[in-house]
Scaffold this motif. Structure first.
Motif: not given
Ligand code: ATP
Ligand code: MG
Lengths: 411, 221
Positions: A4-12
């Protein structure tokens, strides 16, 4: 959770392209500067393709005589008298002792009526053992040749090409300061930052003069920098101790009472010589150091403000069940991921930069070309800053009451 | 379910002190649907924030489902918020970096043992309830005020909380959409959810079981 963190980071990252670009560029730039700086440091102090054992080398650059009241003094590079009395006794404990002119001597050559200024250096025979010059042809001079004084020289390749072109020059003569010398070797060029190794022409020291000078206790024109290659770095203390004993025994010239001399490690030698420079150069060096720190500070600042900017997000996440720890971790992970991404770009950037420097011939990188170790250190430094600059504000923000975070956080 | 005892909240800045809540005593039972009314600035949002564990009272006690809140450490407090409470903010507070469906999934992200698939499933169901299943990939900045409000409601109900605290959930909606949202809340109420709703709309308030009136930080009858 990590996914989730990875996904969020890429989104940000994707959502805020400008900030992301600046952030990634900052990391990349910082890494590049760090890498370039550490590479140059390594080359000057630890090891370079020519001076492979710099870190095992002790250098005697200066000898000082003082009177008892410490009012008058006289100092300069070591004279033959000092070398024979204080350095030669160390011979059995170390690998090599070598001496050469403390600074390059300027000499002139006339080529088609055109004057060329070149840098020359007088050396002993061990000079060629302490440093690993690459001989394109020929060989260095040995002790026998130095004793019989046959006026031989070793030339660097670029100078040879300029004077003679692309031919073999062994046995040819070169007129230097109106004296004829026989060429016995040609070596690859040495960059000027390799202080003790650099020159364009090397020739043997004047043996007869040296021997006669051994009795003279005063500084005169025959003064040398001494390089001592120890067996291991660990033997520095023992070698220094013995050396200091010999110095204490030395009889200084008349009117002086004390002798001071220090065997410096390569880093001491390099940094002291930086100190010796005049003021504006010191300022320039300080400026460069500061400059290399700037991107790191900038990066920290950027990350911190990026987190403070997202205070309302922290509030929302906590309102729906995130713990303080989870919030802190989210931003730490985010920073680590961004740092890794920046690291990849930085790696490419630094590699290109070093290749560029190498191609320009300014510094010979040789086997230090691209050190993974150096890169890893640089990366680690940025990672630590990334973690701190993620952890600190996230922790600070997560301590805030949720309503205050929602309203925009710390003002 | 929610018990407030002698609750006081003072906001102090360097120049003035505002008494936002003054000795509030309230008891809201399990399954009750309560509306809160009062003029602007009387402390309605402040009251809801206290119930939702978003702020600490200056004085007094908050109990949720029998546990006294001030005694809780960070982790059980976070669990309480996650499992028991769904909050609808007056100004939505959606995360602008996340799209609609990711915003709605958020509470489930902090719940143990919910797989990504289940999360997505539940979020889509919640969005369907508020009539927004056509806008799942939009970002909050691409939505109207009313649509944002509906996303906020979907996020509050996605985790099936026992308590829903809604701060003017129909404030930005037309009467038709408003009554639709009201129907969702009434539905949840029928299924046993405890609901506290701040509203300015007397007709909506009449649909609830009890109306608490606030004036200048105090409960009036
Ligand atoms: N962070 C704060 N700092 C200082 N004063 C505050 C703060 N938050 C709220 N207040 C004050 O507390 C009082 C109650 O505010 P609150 O937001 O609870 O009102 P409200 O009843 O929700 O009003 P509205 O109907 O406009 O939303 C107000 O007078 C407000 O000015
Ligand atoms: Mg309000």
């Amino acid at each position: 959770m990590f996914k989730n963190y990875l996904k969020l980071t890429l989104k940000v990252l994707m959502r805020r392209k400008m900030i992301s670009f600046i952030n990634l560029f900052g990391i990349c730039f910082t890494l590049t500067i760090l890498l370039a700086a550490t590479t140059i440091y390594t080359l000057m102090v630890v090891s370079n393709p020519i001076q492979k054992n710099l870190s095992n080398t002790l250098i005697l650059n200066q000898v000082t005589f003082r009177d008892k009241e410490k009012q008058s003094m006289s100092s300069g590079p070591a004279m033959p008298y000092f070398i024979e009395k204080c350095v030669s006794p160390l011979k059995s404990e170390v690998k090599y002792i070598s001496f050469c002119s403390a600074h390059c001597n300027a000499a002139t050559i006339y080529l088609n009526n055109q004057r060329i200024d070149i840098d020359t250096r007088e050396t002993d025979e061990n000079y060629w053992k302490i440093s690993s010059f690459t001989f394109i042809e020929g060989r260095p001079y040995d002790l026998e040749e130095i004793r019989t004084n046959p006026q031989t020289i070793v030339l660097c390749k670029s100078l040879k090409d300029r004077i003679f072109g692309e031919i073999s020059v062994l046995g040819k003569t070169l007129k230097l300061n109106n004296k004829n010398y026989k060429i016995i070797g040609v070596v690859n060029d040495v960059p000027a930052i390799y202080k003790s190794a650099y020159a364009q022409v090397w020739y043997p020291y004047n043996y007869a003069s040296y021997v006669s000078q051994v009795k003279d206790k005063n500084f005169n024109s025959w003064m040398y920098q001494v390089q001592i290659e120890t067996k291991t770095r660990g033997s520095f203390d023992a070698v220094r101790k013995h050396f200091n004993q010999e110095v204490a025994k030395l009889t200084p010239p008349e009117r002086f009472k004390q002798t001071e001399a220090e065997l410096e490690s390569s880093s001491q030698f390099v940094f002291k010589s930086l100190n010796d420079r005049n003021q504006w150069q010191t300022i320039l060096i300080a400026f460069i150091l500061l400059f290399s720190l700037l991107p790191l500070l900038n990066l920290t600042n950027l990350t911190v403000s990026r987190i403070f900017e997202r205070s309302s997000e922290i509030g929302v996440r906590k309102a729906f069940g995130a713990t303080k720890r989870q919030m802190a971790m989210q931003f730490v992970y985010e920073n680590v991921l961004i740092t890794c991404l920046g690291g990849i770009f930085g790696f490419i950037g630094a590699w290109l930069l070093l290749k560029g420097i190498d191609a320009s011939g300014l510094i010979q990188l040789g086997n230090v070309n691209f050190s993974f170790r150096v890169f890893a250190y640089g990366f680690l430094v940025i990672l630590v800053f990334g973690i701190i600059s993620g952890f600190y504000p996230a922790l600070k923000m997560s301590k805030l009451q949720i309503v205050n975070s929602l309203k925009g956080g710390i003002q | 379910m929610i018990k407030l005892t002698n609750l006081e909240k003072v906001y102090s800045t360097s120049t003035i002190e505002t008494l936002a809540l003054n000795k509030v005593n309230l008891h809201i039972s399990k399954g009750e649907f309560v509306s809160v009314m009062g003029p602007s600035g009387c402390g309605k949002s402040t009251l809801l924030n206290m119930m939702g564990l978003l702020d600490i009272p200056s004085q007094g006690k908050v109990e949720i489902d029998g546990s006294t809140v001030e005694k809780l450490a960070d982790k059980p407090m976070a669990n309480l918020r996650n499992e028991k409470i769904g909050f609808v903010f007056q100004s939505y507070h959606l995360i602008n970096d996340l799209n609609v469906v990711d915003n709605v999934e958020l509470p489930l992200l902090y719940r143990k043992g919910v797989s990504g698939k289940v999360r997505r499933q539940k979020a889509l169901t919640a969005l369907e309830k508020v009539g927004l299943n056509a806008r799942t990939k939009h970002y909050p900045t691409q939505l109207s005020g009313g649509q944002c409000q509906r996303v906020a409601i979907a996020r509050a109900i996605v985790g099936d909380p026992e308590i829903i605290l809604a701060d003017e959930p129909t404030g930005n909606l037309d009467s038709e959409m408003g009554s639709e949202i009201m129907n969702i809340l009434l539905d949840l109420h029928r299924n046993g959810t405890t609901i506290v709703m701040v509203t300015h709309d007397e007709t909506l308030a009449k649909l609830t079981q009890r109306t608490i009136r606030l004036f200048d930080g105090s409960v009036v009858n």
